[in-house]
Design an enzyme around this catalytic site. Structure first.
Site, PDB file in Angstrom:
ATOM      1  N   PHE A 313       0.874  -1.179   0.000  1.00  0.00           N
ATOM      2  CA  PHE A 313       0.000   0.000   0.000  1.00  0.00           C
ATOM      3  C   PHE A 313       0.905   1.221   0.000  1.00  0.00           C
ATOM      4  O   PHE A 313       1.775   1.344   0.847  1.00  0.00           O
ATOM      5  CB  PHE A 313      -0.873   0.056   1.259  1.00  0.00           C
ATOM      6  CG  PHE A 313      -1.649   1.355   1.406  1.00  0.00           C
ATOM      7  CD1 PHE A 313      -3.000   1.407   1.103  1.00  0.00           C
ATOM      8  CD2 PHE A 313      -1.024   2.538   1.828  1.00  0.00           C
ATOM      9  CE1 PHE A 313      -3.715   2.602   1.218  1.00  0.00           C
ATOM     10  CE2 PHE A 313      -1.734   3.732   1.935  1.00  0.00           C
ATOM     11  CZ  PHE A 313      -3.080   3.760   1.636  1.00  0.00           C
ATOM     12  N   GLU A 314       0.661   2.122  -0.938  1.00  0.00           N
ATOM     13  CA  GLU A 314       1.367   3.410  -0.917  1.00  0.00           C
ATOM     14  C   GLU A 314       0.481   4.414  -1.615  1.00  0.00           C
ATOM     15  O   GLU A 314      -0.145   4.073  -2.623  1.00  0.00           O
ATOM     16  CB  GLU A 314       2.668   3.360  -1.745  1.00  0.00           C
ATOM     17  CG  GLU A 314       3.826   2.626  -1.135  1.00  0.00           C
ATOM     18  CD  GLU A 314       5.065   2.608  -2.038  1.00  0.00           C
ATOM     19  OE1 GLU A 314       4.940   2.676  -3.274  1.00  0.00           O
ATOM     20  OE2 GLU A 314       6.165   2.526  -1.488  1.00  0.00           O
ATOM     21  N   ILE A 315       0.435   5.623  -1.069  1.00  0.00           N
ATOM     22  CA  ILE A 315      -0.094   6.753  -1.831  1.00  0.00           C
ATOM     23  C   ILE A 315       1.049   7.754  -1.851  1.00  0.00           C
ATOM     24  O   ILE A 315       1.571   8.103  -0.787  1.00  0.00           O
ATOM     25  CB  ILE A 315      -1.346   7.364  -1.170  1.00  0.00           C
ATOM     26  CG1 ILE A 315      -2.456   6.307  -1.046  1.00  0.00           C
ATOM     27  CG2 ILE A 315      -1.853   8.567  -1.992  1.00  0.00           C
ATOM     28  CD1 ILE A 315      -3.725   6.794  -0.370  1.00  0.00           C
TER      29      ILE A 315
END
Ligand SMILES: Nc1nc2c(ncn2[C@@H]2O[C@H](COP(=O)(O)OP(=O)(O)OP(=O)(O)O)[C@@H](O)[C@H]2O)c(=O)[nH]1
Ligand SMILES: *[C@@H]1O[C@H](CO)[C@@H](O)[C@H](O)[C@H]1NC(C)=O
Ligand SMILES: [Mg+2]
Length: 427
Positions: A313-315
């Site tokens: 998960f990365e933004i």
């Protein structure tokens, strides 16, 4: 008979009136400032009127309010005209129906996947759409080292509310660089297999980690965007998302966002920190003042404590990853060969970069985005928040405050107050 046809006429008139009202309402939405200048895309769903909106172009007309470093943030919309409901009770909190009005960022979801991942990514997309993107219709870029097949494209396009794009990764981004000694790399894989290190004997896993570390953000399709949100197959999103995380990133000048942090297996990165120290010595100009070294090291950088943000998960900001600082960093690490002579993961590689080359305020922990990737869960700690977000995760499974998580450390180095109930979850 006469009264019967009069009634019919009345029904017809009422129907016409309702249609006119409906037409007027939908048109007046179209001329609201946020929705002017739309573009229609090939894969935009017709059932989801209005269409996807023009992303911001970075030209200035307004400055974001309520942001700690607001002086730096320029937007071409007035944020106060479209307030974001960041926490329960904020204006617009209860508005979860229909397409959200207001600006859109220059942003996309991105997924690296094989054709065989189709049903597992379908599951992830469905959750992202239901919990967030059905109201925002952001694009989705899919990347693969093999051409995507028709089933993959058909299934994913049918599920994504925004436009979908499919990219083939060039071989130079998915192969051994010429300076790597393949026999030496082969020997390492044998040894790691015997030592039963997960994915230790896999060549493709290493290409994947190197690609995610150094190349995904400069694929041709990704050059069209400023922000990305990485989504892997088989993940879960457990809570409603009431605001646009891309917009949050933009208006608050955040460059990297995470939900789970943990310690890396040292067997996969024995010399990574040596390589990082070499880079720091050669490029002191890239090390940020007020960075998050305290997250990575207990002794001011002498040794690595193995803490990293979990990168499935990365933004984040693509422009940051495309910056000279990040590229110099990646190239320096890549030369040292640890993607092949060890099994460096993109998670520690991204995390160390973020923690050293960004001021720590530019890294954000998304407490309110509840997430699962095998085997860890991030479930909001605070009972009231979980209820307000209609979460379906089991709070006992929240990993944040457990011994193997680094999130306590993240809170401590930032002097952040931990959410109510965290101590009960330490177990
Ligand atoms: N195109 C392509 N994608 C891959 C390949 N290997 C992994 N991926 C993708 O890269 C991402 C990370 O791979 P995963 O296998 O999930 O690795 P992981 O998350 O460390 O391990 P898991 O616990 O198995 O999920 C996923 O989005 C995969 O679909 C590959 O050989 N080709
Ligand atoms: C979106 O971002 C890309 C990469 O920074 C840029 O080239 C493009 O012009 C931007 N598009 C818009 C509409 O702002
Ligand atoms: Mg995975």
């Amino acid at each position: 008979m006469a009264t019967g046809s009069a009634r019919h006429v009345r029904y017809v008139l009422i129907a016409c009136f309702l249609l006119a009202v409906f037409y007027f309402v939908s048109n007046s939405r179209d001329i609201s400032p946020s929705l002017s200048g739309q573009f229609a895309g090939t894969n935009t769903k017709s059932g989801n009127a209005p269409e996807a909106q023009q992303p911001v172009d970075g030209s200035s007309s307004s400055v974001a309010k309520d942001s700690p470093n607001q002086a730096k943030i320029k937007t071409n919309y007035d944020p106060s005209e479209f307030p974001m409901a960041l926490k329960p009770g904020d204006p617009g909190w209860d508005d979860l129906a229909g397409i959200k009005d207001g600006p859109r960022m220059n942003a996309t979801f991105v997924t690296l996947a094989r054709n065989s991942d189709v049903w597992e990514i379908a599951k992830s997309i469905r959750q992202v759409e239901d919990r967030f993107n059905r109201r925002y219709n952001y694009d989705w870029v899919f990347l693969n080292d093999q051409p995507f097949d028709d089933t993959f494209k058909k299934v994913t396009t049918s599920l994504v509310s925004g436009k979908t794009h499919y990219g083939l990764i060039p071989v130079e981004h998915w192969s051994f660089p010429e300076w790597i000694d393949r026999d030496k790399a082969e020997k390492v894989r044998q040894d790691m297999k015997e030592a039963k290190i997960i994915y230790g004997d896999s060549v493709s896993y290493r290409h994947m980690c190197r690609f995610e570390s150094g190349f995904f953000f400069r694929q041709e399709l990704m050059m069209n965007y400023d922000y990305y949100w990485r989504v892997e197959p088989s993940i879960e999103l457990y809570c409603d998302i009431h605001y646009d995380p891309f917009r949050f990133m933009h208006e608050n000048n955040k460059k990297y966002g995470f939900v789970i942090s943990l310690y890396e297996y040292i067997e996969t990165i024995p010399t990574l920190w040596d390589s990082v120290k070499k880079f720091m010595k050669n490029h002191p100009e890239h090390i940020a003042a007020g960075n998050a070294m305290g997250f990575l090291s207990e002794d001011g950088g002498e040794t690595y404590n193995k803490c990293h943000f979990w990168s499935n998960f990365e933004i984040g900001s693509l422009n940051w990853l495309r910056s000279k600082a990040y590229i110099d960093y990646f190239e320096s690490l890549d030369r040292d060969g640890g993607f092949f002579y060890e099994r460096w993961g993109d998670a520690p590689v991204h995390s160390i970069a973020a923690a050293l080359m960004l001021p720590k305020e530019e890294i954000h922990f998304f407490e309110d985005i509840a997430y699962y990737h095998v085997p860890f869960t991030h479930c909001p700690t605070d009972d009231k928040l979980r209820t307000a977000l209609r979460c379906h995760c089991n709070p006992n499974e929240n990993f944040d405050w457990k011994g193997y998580s680094c999130t306590t450390r993240w809170f401590d180095i930032n002097n952040m107050e931990k959410p109510e109930g965290w101590e009960d979850q330490k177990k």
